[in-house]
Design a protein around this motif. Structure first.
Motif, PDB file in Angstrom:
ATOM      1  N   GLU A   1       0.820  -1.218   0.000  1.00  0.00           N
ATOM      2  CA  GLU A   1       0.000   0.000   0.000  1.00  0.00           C
ATOM      3  C   GLU A   1       0.854   1.269   0.000  1.00  0.00           C
ATOM      4  O   GLU A   1       0.323   2.369  -0.058  1.00  0.00           O
ATOM      5  CB  GLU A   1      -0.916  -0.005   1.239  1.00  0.00           C
ATOM      6  CG  GLU A   1      -2.044  -1.012   1.127  1.00  0.00           C
ATOM      7  CD  GLU A   1      -2.916  -1.064   2.395  1.00  0.00           C
ATOM      8  OE1 GLU A   1      -2.348  -1.121   3.504  1.00  0.00           O
ATOM      9  OE2 GLU A   1      -4.134  -1.053   2.272  1.00  0.00           O
ATOM     10  N   GLY A   2       2.167   1.113   0.140  1.00  0.00           N
ATOM     11  CA  GLY A   2       3.060   2.274   0.054  1.00  0.00           C
ATOM     12  C   GLY A   2       3.408   2.917   1.376  1.00  0.00           C
ATOM     13  O   GLY A   2       3.946   4.022   1.402  1.00  0.00           O
TER      14      GLY A   2
ATOM     15  N   ALA B   1       1.519   6.459   6.492  1.00  0.00           N
ATOM     16  CA  ALA B   1       0.282   5.755   6.139  1.00  0.00           C
ATOM     17  C   ALA B   1      -0.862   6.749   5.982  1.00  0.00           C
ATOM     18  O   ALA B   1      -0.760   7.901   6.420  1.00  0.00           O
ATOM     19  CB  ALA B   1      -0.056   4.756   7.235  1.00  0.00           C
ATOM     20  N   ASN B   2      -1.924   6.310   5.329  1.00  0.00           N
ATOM     21  CA  ASN B   2      -3.159   7.096   5.373  1.00  0.00           C
ATOM     22  C   ASN B   2      -4.288   6.188   5.849  1.00  0.00           C
ATOM     23  O   ASN B   2      -4.144   4.963   5.902  1.00  0.00           O
ATOM     24  CB  ASN B   2      -3.454   7.764   4.025  1.00  0.00           C
ATOM     25  CG  ASN B   2      -3.815   6.735   2.964  1.00  0.00           C
ATOM     26  OD1 ASN B   2      -4.711   5.907   3.142  1.00  0.00           O
ATOM     27  ND2 ASN B   2      -3.090   6.773   1.845  1.00  0.00           N
TER      28      ASN B   2
ATOM     29  N   ALA C   1       1.123   4.934  11.944  1.00  0.00           N
ATOM     30  CA  ALA C   1       1.166   6.385  12.198  1.00  0.00           C
ATOM     31  C   ALA C   1       0.665   7.159  10.974  1.00  0.00           C
ATOM     32  O   ALA C   1       1.072   6.900   9.840  1.00  0.00           O
ATOM     33  CB  ALA C   1       2.592   6.817  12.539  1.00  0.00           C
ATOM     34  N   ILE C   2      -0.226   8.103  11.263  1.00  0.00           N
ATOM     35  CA  ILE C   2      -0.849   8.923  10.216  1.00  0.00           C
ATOM     36  C   ILE C   2      -0.737  10.378  10.669  1.00  0.00           C
ATOM     37  O   ILE C   2      -0.980  10.667  11.853  1.00  0.00           O
ATOM     38  CB  ILE C   2      -2.353   8.555  10.084  1.00  0.00           C
ATOM     39  CG1 ILE C   2      -2.513   7.063   9.727  1.00  0.00           C
ATOM     40  CG2 ILE C   2      -3.077   9.438   9.086  1.00  0.00           C
ATOM     41  CD1 ILE C   2      -3.923   6.533   9.917  1.00  0.00           C
ATOM     42  N   SER C   3      -0.410  11.289   9.753  1.00  0.00           N
ATOM     43  CA  SER C   3      -0.281  12.674  10.220  1.00  0.00           C
ATOM     44  C   SER C   3      -1.542  13.485   9.902  1.00  0.00           C
ATOM     45  O   SER C   3      -2.323  13.133   9.014  1.00  0.00           O
ATOM     46  CB  SER C   3       0.951  13.332   9.604  1.00  0.00           C
ATOM     47  OG  SER C   3       0.736  13.501   8.225  1.00  0.00           O
ATOM     48  N   PHE C   4      -1.727  14.559  10.673  1.00  0.00           N
ATOM     49  CA  PHE C   4      -2.859  15.473  10.436  1.00  0.00           C
ATOM     50  C   PHE C   4      -2.369  16.898  10.708  1.00  0.00           C
ATOM     51  O   PHE C   4      -1.348  17.091  11.364  1.00  0.00           O
ATOM     52  CB  PHE C   4      -4.047  15.117  11.341  1.00  0.00           C
ATOM     53  CG  PHE C   4      -3.793  15.405  12.802  1.00  0.00           C
ATOM     54  CD1 PHE C   4      -3.237  14.447  13.633  1.00  0.00           C
ATOM     55  CD2 PHE C   4      -4.089  16.650  13.359  1.00  0.00           C
ATOM     56  CE1 PHE C   4      -2.978  14.700  14.973  1.00  0.00           C
ATOM     57  CE2 PHE C   4      -3.839  16.923  14.705  1.00  0.00           C
ATOM     58  CZ  PHE C   4      -3.287  15.940  15.515  1.00  0.00           C
ATOM     59  N   GLU C   5      -3.166  17.863  10.199  1.00  0.00           N
ATOM     60  CA  GLU C   5      -2.759  19.253  10.433  1.00  0.00           C
ATOM     61  C   GLU C   5      -3.673  19.968  11.408  1.00  0.00           C
ATOM     62  O   GLU C   5      -3.221  20.708  12.262  1.00  0.00           O
ATOM     63  CB  GLU C   5      -2.691  20.005   9.100  1.00  0.00           C
ATOM     64  CG  GLU C   5      -1.506  19.541   8.266  1.00  0.00           C
ATOM     65  CD  GLU C   5      -1.266  20.393   7.045  1.00  0.00           C
ATOM     66  OE1 GLU C   5      -1.175  21.624   7.190  1.00  0.00           O
ATOM     67  OE2 GLU C   5      -1.187  19.809   5.947  1.00  0.00           O
TER      68      GLU C   5
ATOM     69  N   ARG D   1     -11.854  13.843  11.938  1.00  0.00           N
ATOM     70  CA  ARG D   1     -12.389  13.129  10.762  1.00  0.00           C
ATOM     71  C   ARG D   1     -11.678  11.775  10.607  1.00  0.00           C
ATOM     72  O   ARG D   1     -12.316  10.741  10.438  1.00  0.00           O
ATOM     73  CB  ARG D   1     -12.219  13.993   9.490  1.00  0.00           C
ATOM     74  CG  ARG D   1     -12.847  13.377   8.253  1.00  0.00           C
ATOM     75  CD  ARG D   1     -12.724  14.275   7.018  1.00  0.00           C
ATOM     76  NE  ARG D   1     -11.376  14.775   6.739  1.00  0.00           N
ATOM     77  CZ  ARG D   1     -10.368  14.035   6.296  1.00  0.00           C
ATOM     78  NH1 ARG D   1     -10.547  12.757   6.064  1.00  0.00           N
ATOM     79  NH2 ARG D   1      -9.178  14.573   6.083  1.00  0.00           N
ATOM     80  N   ILE D   2     -10.351  11.773  10.710  1.00  0.00           N
ATOM     81  CA  ILE D   2      -9.602  10.514  10.580  1.00  0.00           C
ATOM     82  C   ILE D   2      -9.946   9.582  11.742  1.00  0.00           C
ATOM     83  O   ILE D   2     -10.197   8.394  11.557  1.00  0.00           O
ATOM     84  CB  ILE D   2      -8.071  10.775  10.551  1.00  0.00           C
ATOM     85  CG1 ILE D   2      -7.695  11.639   9.352  1.00  0.00           C
ATOM     86  CG2 ILE D   2      -7.301   9.459  10.511  1.00  0.00           C
ATOM     87  CD1 ILE D   2      -6.239  12.117   9.370  1.00  0.00           C
TER      88      ILE D   2
END
Ligand code: NAD
Length: 505
Positions: free
Chosen positions: A361-362, A389-390, A407-411, A418-419
């Motif tokens: 999945e990258g 990841a997303n 681990a997924i990043s957000f701003e 939402r995530i």
């Protein structure tokens, strides 16, 4: 001799009996065998050798246990609460006396490091003491006034109940479910997970030693599709408390539908931990590591998705990567061990399948991603961290139930929530921020049964425990447990002043 070697020796002694004799059931106050001769090998995750044979329970065995629970119910429900309190506290004392044995057997049976299983044995005793002390007040209800009537409610135990538990922390979870059922006045048929049945038999033995009357507590070993299924279908069983996978919960609901079973489900999770840039960096880091890599990641409330604010993701992930690489994987009885082997070969393979999914999945594998074959024939997996990841990736959507963090990043806050909520599950959530307004906003909007702010999972026995969406139905803890195991009856008494409707005079 080192502490590790001493642990191994004591475990060997405690486990010897399971090797020499087939583990059976506990029905109507007696250790029994199955109505069939079939049995299966109970493998230890440490090296996949057999700890001994366990009977494959049959429908007839379950029927016997349910009949015993039904017969015992009349006397158990009428036993005064203060006597049940005494018995259950005595039971807790017996757990403490055998805590060393429970912890060592549990570690060998399910692969959880001894450091956590010692605490789980003590927690099992606490569960009994907590509900024992509440037994005398379990029947209490409310008083509800009307002008010409007074209503009051009383609670009665619902009847014999089924308790079906999983393999991740088998002893602690069994006590968490059975203690309130007994305190409420219900009798119990318990089915432990087939991958880790041993401490359930220690519990059954303790119930016998503690003087819990015959038939009040029954344990039937075997497979979910036979033993578990029959418990959920049996007409004598009035409610089923189940902890396990979401899909099994759905089966149980169908199986229990013809007999209108009341159900309480504690199911899977894909819980988010959100770390904002104003959080206490070190405390958040400690908690993030603890909440996914403790208990081998085989923990329903584990925070398996890290949502990290973009402006601190560099230093946070770097520190996290170092910690994950530094985790001590090893034999569960080694006091140094922080991560032990996974429960079963099939689960080990399932967890490893997410490593290739991540690559396909990258996502990046910042730590782990492989089996620890160097540790022998056990189900050891290197603690793993996926970065980049997303939330649409399989590694972010499915419950892995191993020492694996995505681990997924957000701003922004909006993006974080939402995530966090974009998942079929909703068991727990963790928020790390020093902005109290933000903490309240996030906690309010998070789709979860339980939220911890600036903390790892910290259990308070009176507080409600449970999930929303695909993570469960119902709550337990404190009085919530009694609400499940008891029926509320309203009794309405007229003051003798109201007008009774008249017909046919
Ligand atoms: P599982 O659903 O495979 O098995 C749980 C129990 O159900 C076992 O005793 C099994 O034999 C029995 N069972 C299986 N099929 C059945 C059927 N058709 N009818 C009745 N009983 C049946 O779960 P597992 O793999 O043992 O445990 C891991 C799962 O448990 C994970 O998804 C985890 O998140 C969940 N869990 C949830 C909580 C919580 O509080 N929400 C706590 C611990 C574990």
């Amino acid at each position: 001799m080192s502490i590790y070697e001493e642990n191994l020796e004591r475990a060997k002694d405690y486990l010897a009996r399971f090797k020499t004799e087939v583990t059976g059931h506990y029905i109507n106050g007696a250790m029994t065998k199955s109505s069939s001769n079939a049995s299966f090998d109970n493998l230890t995750p440490v090296d996949n050798t057999s700890l001994g044979k366990v009977v494959e329970g049959t429908v007839e065995d379950v029927d016997q246990a349910c009949a015993a629970a039904e017969n015992a119910f009349a006397d158990w429900r009428t036993m005064p609460g203060k006597e049940r309190k005494k018995l259950l506290n005595h039971f807790a004392d017996k757990i403490v006396e055998r805590a060393d044995e429970i912890a060592l057997v549990e570690s060998m049976d399910c692969g959880q490091p001894l450091r956590f299983m010692k605490a789980a044995a003590v927690r099992g005793a606490d569960n009994f003491r907590f509900f024992a002390d509440k037994a005398p007040e379990a029947r209490n209800g409310q008083s509800l006034h009307q002008d010409e009537h007074t209503n009051f409610t009383v609670r009665n135990p619902i009847g014999p109940v089924g308790v079906i538990t999983p393999w991740n922390t088998p002893f602690m979870l069994a006590t968490w479910k059975i203690a309130p059922a007994l305190a409420a006045g219900c009798t119990v048929v318990h089915k432990p997970a087939e991958f880790s049945p041993l401490t359930a038999m220690l519990l059954a033995e303790i119930s016998q030693e503690a003087g819990i009357p015959a038939g009040v507590w029954n344990t039937v070993n075997g497979f979910g599709e036979v033993v578990g299924k029959r418990i959920t279908e049996h007409p004598a069983i009035k409610a089923v408390a189940f902890v396990g996978e979401t899909v099994t919960g759905s089966h149980i609901m169908q199986q229990g539908a013809p007999t209108l079973k009341r159900v309480h489900f504690e199911l899977g999770g894909k819980n988010p931990v959100m770390v904002f840039d104003d959080a206490d960096f070190e405390r958040a880091l400690d908690a993030v590591v603890f909440m996914i890599y403790s208990l081998n990641g085989q923990r329903c409330t584990s925070s398996s998705r890290l949502l990290i604010q973009k402006n601190i993701q560099g230093p946070f992930l770097e520190a996290l990567q170092a910690r994950v690489k530094n985790l001590r994987v090893g034999h569960p009885l080694d006091p140094e061990t922080e991560v032990g082997p996974l429960i079963h070969r099939s689960h080990f393979e399932k967890v490893l399948s997410f490593m290739s999914a991540a690559k396909n999945e990258g996502a990046s594998i910042a730590a782990g991603g492989v089996a620890r074959d160097d540790l022998g024939a056990g189900n050891y997996v290197a603690p793993t961290l996926f970065t980049g990841a997303n939330n649409q990736m399989k590694i972010a959507r499915e419950e892995i139930f191993g020492p694996v963090l995505t681990a997924i990043s957000f701003e922004t806050e909006e993006e974080a929530i939402r995530i966090a909520n974009d998942t079929p599950y909703g068991l727990s959530g963790y928020i790390w921020t020093n902005d109290s307004g933000r903490a309240l906003r996030m906690a309010d909007r998070l789709d979860a049964g339980m939220v911890w702010v600036n903390s790892e999972n910290n259990r308070n026995l009176p507080s409600p425990f449970g999930g929303v969406k695909s993570s469960g139905i119902g709550r337990d803890g404190g009085d919530y447990s009694f609400e499940f195991y008891m029926e509320t009856k309203n009794i309405c008494i007229a003051h003798g002043t109201h007008k009774v409707p008249v017909l046919g005079r």
